[in-house]
Scaffold this motif. Structure first.
Motif, PDB file in Angstrom:
ATOM      1  N   CYS A 107       0.810  -1.224   0.000  1.00  0.00           N
ATOM      2  CA  CYS A 107       0.000   0.000   0.000  1.00  0.00           C
ATOM      3  C   CYS A 107       0.844   1.276   0.000  1.00  0.00           C
ATOM      4  N   THR A 108       2.120   1.178   0.313  1.00  0.00           N
ATOM      5  CA  THR A 108       2.989   2.368   0.290  1.00  0.00           C
ATOM      6  C   THR A 108       3.404   2.736  -1.126  1.00  0.00           C
ATOM      7  N   GLU A 109       3.218   1.815  -2.080  1.00  0.00           N
ATOM      8  CA  GLU A 109       3.638   1.963  -3.479  1.00  0.00           C
ATOM      9  C   GLU A 109       5.160   2.034  -3.630  1.00  0.00           C
ATOM     10  N   ASP A 110       5.885   1.619  -2.595  1.00  0.00           N
ATOM     11  CA  ASP A 110       7.348   1.630  -2.653  1.00  0.00           C
ATOM     12  C   ASP A 110       7.942   0.281  -3.033  1.00  0.00           C
ATOM     13  N   THR A 111       7.107  -0.749  -3.164  1.00  0.00           N
ATOM     14  CA  THR A 111       7.628  -2.095  -3.401  1.00  0.00           C
ATOM     15  C   THR A 111       7.708  -2.457  -4.882  1.00  0.00           C
ATOM     16  N   GLY A 112       6.926  -1.773  -5.711  1.00  0.00           N
ATOM     17  CA  GLY A 112       6.843  -2.114  -7.131  1.00  0.00           C
ATOM     18  C   GLY A 112       5.909  -3.274  -7.428  1.00  0.00           C
ATOM     19  N   HIS A 113       5.369  -3.892  -6.398  1.00  0.00           N
ATOM     20  CA  HIS A 113       4.480  -5.038  -6.593  1.00  0.00           C
ATOM     21  C   HIS A 113       3.066  -4.599  -6.967  1.00  0.00           C
ATOM     22  N   ALA A 114       2.381  -5.478  -7.668  1.00  0.00           N
ATOM     23  CA  ALA A 114       0.961  -5.318  -7.971  1.00  0.00           C
ATOM     24  C   ALA A 114       0.189  -6.390  -7.215  1.00  0.00           C
ATOM     25  N   GLU A 115      -1.065  -6.079  -6.900  1.00  0.00           N
ATOM     26  CA  GLU A 115      -1.958  -7.111  -6.382  1.00  0.00           C
ATOM     27  C   GLU A 115      -2.326  -7.990  -7.568  1.00  0.00           C
ATOM     28  N   VAL A 116      -2.112  -9.300  -7.444  1.00  0.00           N
ATOM     29  CA  VAL A 116      -2.370 -10.239  -8.536  1.00  0.00           C
ATOM     30  C   VAL A 116      -3.042 -11.493  -7.991  1.00  0.00           C
ATOM     31  N   VAL A 117      -3.536 -12.288  -8.903  1.00  0.00           N
ATOM     32  CA  VAL A 117      -3.963 -13.643  -8.561  1.00  0.00           C
ATOM     33  C   VAL A 117      -3.127 -14.611  -9.388  1.00  0.00           C
ATOM     34  N   GLU A 118      -2.769 -15.700  -8.757  1.00  0.00           N
ATOM     35  CA  GLU A 118      -2.094 -16.784  -9.464  1.00  0.00           C
ATOM     36  C   GLU A 118      -3.108 -17.904  -9.624  1.00  0.00           C
ATOM     37  N   LEU A 119      -3.334 -18.282 -10.870  1.00  0.00           N
ATOM     38  CA  LEU A 119      -4.278 -19.343 -11.187  1.00  0.00           C
ATOM     39  C   LEU A 119      -3.531 -20.599 -11.594  1.00  0.00           C
ATOM     40  N   ILE A 120      -3.951 -21.719 -11.079  1.00  0.00           N
ATOM     41  CA  ILE A 120      -3.493 -23.013 -11.569  1.00  0.00           C
ATOM     42  C   ILE A 120      -4.717 -23.591 -12.281  1.00  0.00           C
ATOM     43  N   TYR A 121      -4.573 -23.813 -13.580  1.00  0.00           N
ATOM     44  CA  TYR A 121      -5.740 -24.222 -14.363  1.00  0.00           C
ATOM     45  C   TYR A 121      -5.403 -25.400 -15.266  1.00  0.00           C
ATOM     46  N   ASP A 122      -6.447 -26.154 -15.592  1.00  0.00           N
ATOM     47  CA  ASP A 122      -6.345 -27.304 -16.479  1.00  0.00           C
ATOM     48  C   ASP A 122      -6.623 -26.810 -17.903  1.00  0.00           C
ATOM     49  N   GLU A 123      -5.613 -26.799 -18.716  1.00  0.00           N
ATOM     50  CA  GLU A 123      -5.711 -26.274 -20.079  1.00  0.00           C
ATOM     51  C   GLU A 123      -6.703 -27.044 -20.943  1.00  0.00           C
ATOM     52  N   ARG A 124      -6.995 -28.288 -20.581  1.00  0.00           N
ATOM     53  CA  ARG A 124      -7.971 -29.068 -21.345  1.00  0.00           C
ATOM     54  C   ARG A 124      -9.397 -28.604 -21.078  1.00  0.00           C
ATOM     55  N   LYS A 125      -9.606 -27.916 -19.943  1.00  0.00           N
ATOM     56  CA  LYS A 125     -10.953 -27.467 -19.567  1.00  0.00           C
ATOM     57  C   LYS A 125     -11.184 -25.989 -19.836  1.00  0.00           C
ATOM     58  N   VAL A 126     -10.138 -25.187 -19.754  1.00  0.00           N
ATOM     59  CA  VAL A 126     -10.235 -23.751 -20.038  1.00  0.00           C
ATOM     60  C   VAL A 126      -8.873 -23.288 -20.544  1.00  0.00           C
ATOM     61  N   ASP A 127      -8.873 -22.632 -21.693  1.00  0.00           N
ATOM     62  CA  ASP A 127      -7.589 -22.225 -22.258  1.00  0.00           C
ATOM     63  C   ASP A 127      -7.198 -20.813 -21.822  1.00  0.00           C
ATOM     64  N   TYR A 128      -5.947 -20.493 -22.037  1.00  0.00           N
ATOM     65  CA  TYR A 128      -5.400 -19.204 -21.608  1.00  0.00           C
ATOM     66  C   TYR A 128      -6.090 -18.011 -22.269  1.00  0.00           C
ATOM     67  N   PRO A 129      -6.337 -18.020 -23.582  1.00  0.00           N
ATOM     68  CA  PRO A 129      -7.053 -16.879 -24.169  1.00  0.00           C
ATOM     69  C   PRO A 129      -8.432 -16.643 -23.543  1.00  0.00           C
ATOM     70  N   THR A 130      -9.135 -17.708 -23.184  1.00  0.00           N
ATOM     71  CA  THR A 130     -10.434 -17.548 -22.527  1.00  0.00           C
ATOM     72  C   THR A 130     -10.256 -16.924 -21.147  1.00  0.00           C
ATOM     73  N   LEU A 131      -9.249 -17.363 -20.404  1.00  0.00           N
ATOM     74  CA  LEU A 131      -8.974 -16.753 -19.100  1.00  0.00           C
ATOM     75  C   LEU A 131      -8.678 -15.261 -19.256  1.00  0.00           C
TER      76      LEU A 131
END
Length: 176
Positions: A48-72
């Motif tokens: 929250c200080t904006e001094d770290t350079g980090h962004a709030e993100v989500v890391e997804l582990i997904y099965d490519e056979r069920k949902v592909d990256y372009p759809t995500l």
């Protein structure tokens, strides 16, 4: 046998992105966290200080056979405004920037194509950063699956719930 892959995406407050992707068929795991900065094991307060350079993100582990990256990625872009720099609604700061951390050349190429196609339908320029994946740091436990554990919290009720309702209508065929 599943084809598990990783996607790392930031589009404003991670609570909303987290809540949406937990509903997607083929997404095995969603973790809210931080990436893109220069401090190891950052805390929410440091972010929250904006001094770290980090962004709030989500890391997804997904099965490519069920949902592909372009759809995500299409889902990701439907959840936030990729034309506002370092801001999503009332959330302002570099930690709320729109960013895709790609895992390999294939994801980079697919992201470039999705961005190019999306840009054709927008008047304003897409400012989403496209960067190679960096170290991912999970956020504190209370940030994980925040929306479902705090549905009456004002931020969740007023901002996240309407986004999730819209997301569910648009991507109904992909949801569990």
């Amino acid at each position: 046998m599943s084809e598990l892959r990783t996607a790392t995406l930031g589009g404003g407050c991670f609570w909303c992105i987290d809540a949406a992707f937990r509903r997607v068929k083929g997404v095995q795991k969603v973790t809210s966290g931080y990436s893109g900065g220069h401090i190891e094991h950052p805390t929410y307060h440091q972010i929250c200080t904006e001094d770290t350079g980090h962004a709030e993100v989500v890391e997804l582990i997904y099965d490519e056979r069920k949902v592909d990256y372009p759809t995500l990625l299409k889902m990701f872009f439907a959840l936030h405004d990729p034309t506002t720099l370092n801001r999503q609604g009332n959330d302002i700061g570099t930690q709320y920037r729109s960013v895709i951390f790609y895992h390999g050349d294939q994801q980079k190429h697919q992201a470039e194509l999705v961005i190019e196609r999306l840009q054709e339908h927008l008047d304003d320029a897409i400012v989403t950063e496209l960067l190679p994946a960096k170290e991912f740091y999970p956020a504190e436990n209370y940030h994980q699956d925040y929306f479902s554990t705090n549905p009456r919290q004002p931020y969740c009720n007023l901002l996240i719930a309407p986004k999730i309702a819209k997301f569910e209508k648009e991507f109904d065929a992909y949801l569990v």
